[in-house]
Design a protein around this motif. Structure first.
Motif, PDB file in Angstrom:
ATOM      1  N   GLU A 155       0.766  -1.202   0.116  1.00  0.00           N
ATOM      2  CA  GLU A 155       0.168   0.098   0.060  1.00  0.00           C
ATOM      3  C   GLU A 155       0.899   1.295   0.139  1.00  0.00           C
ATOM      4  OE1 GLU A 155      -3.280   1.294   3.114  1.00  0.00           O
ATOM      5  OE2 GLU A 155      -3.623  -0.927   2.554  1.00  0.00           O
ATOM      6  N   TRP A 156       1.867   1.133   0.948  1.00  0.00           N
ATOM      7  CA  TRP A 156       2.801   2.292   1.021  1.00  0.00           C
ATOM      8  C   TRP A 156       3.427   2.589  -0.270  1.00  0.00           C
ATOM      9  CZ3 TRP A 156       8.343   2.070   0.440  1.00  0.00           C
ATOM     10  CH2 TRP A 156       8.919   3.073   0.421  1.00  0.00           C
ATOM     11  N   ALA A 157       3.988   1.466  -0.965  1.00  0.00           N
ATOM     12  CA  ALA A 157       4.724   1.400  -2.251  1.00  0.00           C
ATOM     13  C   ALA A 157       3.951   2.086  -3.173  1.00  0.00           C
ATOM     14  CB  ALA A 157       5.278   0.103  -2.600  1.00  0.00           C
ATOM     15  N   ASP A 158       2.544   1.669  -3.384  1.00  0.00           N
ATOM     16  CA  ASP A 158       1.785   2.279  -4.522  1.00  0.00           C
ATOM     17  C   ASP A 158       1.492   3.752  -4.303  1.00  0.00           C
ATOM     18  OD1 ASP A 158       1.559  -0.194  -5.935  1.00  0.00           O
ATOM     19  OD2 ASP A 158      -0.010  -0.752  -4.824  1.00  0.00           O
ATOM     20  N   LEU A 159       1.566   4.053  -3.016  1.00  0.00           N
ATOM     21  CA  LEU A 159       1.102   5.517  -2.790  1.00  0.00           C
ATOM     22  C   LEU A 159       2.474   6.599  -3.270  1.00  0.00           C
ATOM     23  CD1 LEU A 159      -0.871   7.746  -1.699  1.00  0.00           C
ATOM     24  CD2 LEU A 159       0.568   7.788   0.517  1.00  0.00           C
ATOM     25  N   VAL A 160       3.456   5.965  -2.813  1.00  0.00           N
ATOM     26  CA  VAL A 160       4.869   7.126  -3.002  1.00  0.00           C
ATOM     27  C   VAL A 160       5.566   6.787  -4.369  1.00  0.00           C
ATOM     28  CG1 VAL A 160       5.233   7.064  -0.513  1.00  0.00           C
ATOM     29  CG2 VAL A 160       6.401   5.274  -1.983  1.00  0.00           C
ATOM     30  N   ILE A 161       5.221   5.409  -5.061  1.00  0.00           N
ATOM     31  CA  ILE A 161       6.104   5.483  -6.106  1.00  0.00           C
ATOM     32  C   ILE A 161       6.073   6.699  -7.316  1.00  0.00           C
ATOM     33  CG2 ILE A 161       5.894   4.203  -8.168  1.00  0.00           C
ATOM     34  CD1 ILE A 161       5.933   1.685  -6.779  1.00  0.00           C
TER      35      ILE A 161
END
Lengths: 196, 196
Positions: A155-161
């Motif tokens: 979830e974090w990855a998808d937001l900050v990518i």
DNA sequence: GTCTATAATAGGATAGAC
DNA sequence: GTCTATCCTATTATAGAC
């Protein structure tokens, strides 16, 4: 079909793309003219047009060459034991661009993408693949030490990518525009910003 | 010199720049031709060349127009009571670009800057001013609540500013290239990334 | 398959009338 | 100051010889 002939044709085609790429580095992506490719390749108009239907097709091949190498750079830097930190992934991409001397051409290809559907298709495809590679590194990086992020890694990855991905265009634009842009300091700030 | 005449000349000049800007939005920055400006402005070649020595000079004026507005957007958003957070500053810039419909043209100007010293000079000047405005907001933002950053506010600002600035080119490039780019999610991620 | 020569056109810029 | 008409160069693309 004899295989040697096919290989020869392919090699000659690459030769032309090489020459066009050198022209793009010197004169800019849109500044490439058939005349300049003739000069740079040592070939003739007839030869070039027997490999590419028109200039657009050649320019797309040049964009493909430049963009494919980005994915390759990232794949080469991948280490299955120790995942790359976000800043390291971006630094890998930037290093590759500087090594190949195309740091000024890539922004032109992206800019062109907004107006040319064919360029957009190529750029979008590679951009998406690079994004996936980055995603893999990020998720593995968080899973190697879950304390790096609060909450779910994916979830974090998808937001900050998308924000992290911005650092490459950001680097290239500032490098092109600001006379006093400090490249090394930028790379250090990148490591800093996304270190947890 | 009669003042009305000067004012009229200036207005006509702006009119031509307006027309050229519309051409750039439609056909891309480098895709602007004198013929298209003639059509879009309703004026003639002679008229245009009586205000601009050549096409390059007109294109520089267009770049200036686009870039100056970025600084103005930021100055307008400035509030001397409550400083803007990093993500808000970037969102302000992005909003302005979308409002004016030039989100696709700006990357072309930056990309051109790498190969054209005149464009580079204009872009660099405005980029520097925007950077200074951002710096002012950031420092005030930290000073309003020093716990946001460990260490000196100005030192921190100088390190991260280039990374934060990257979010605008990053937004525009991804918007241009990725068919499924989620603009709103990006703006939210921006707020998130730089909130402390 | 590659070359030379050339056709075809687009686009920037100017001249001269009004 | 502005328009119309035109020149001229640069550039893409093709035809036909070897």
């Amino acid at each position: 079909m004899p295989k040697v002939s096919d290989a020869h044709r392919a090699a000659r085609r690459e030769e032309i793309i090489d020459a066009a790429l050198r022209c793009a580095v010197r004169d800019g992506y849109r500044g490439v003219s058939i005349a300049s490719v003739i000069q740079e390749s040592g070939l003739s108009a007839g030869a070039i047009y027997s490999y590419f239907a028109n200039k657009q097709e050649l320019l797309v091949a040049v964009a493909e060459r430049i963009l494919d190498a980005r994915e390759a750079d990232l794949a080469a830097a991948h280490d299955r034991d120790t995942p790359l930190a976000p800043g390291e992934v971006m630094a890998t991409l930037i290093e590759g661009l500087r090594r190949e001397d195309i740091a000024a051409v890539l922004p032109q290809i992206w800019a062109e993408a907004a107006f040319d559907p064919e360029i957009r298709a190529v750029a979008g495809r590679i951009f998406g693949r690079v994004r996936n590679l980055l995603r893999g590194e990020l998720v593995a990086w968080v899973q190697a030490d879950p304390s790096r992020v609060e909450g779910d890694a994916e979830e974090w990855a998808d937001l900050v990518i998308p924000v992290i991905m911005s650092s490459v265009p950001g680097f290239l634009v500032q490098r092109a525009v600001l006379p006093d842009f400090d490249e090394e300091s930028y790379l250090r700030a990148l490591q800093e910003t996304y270190r947890r």
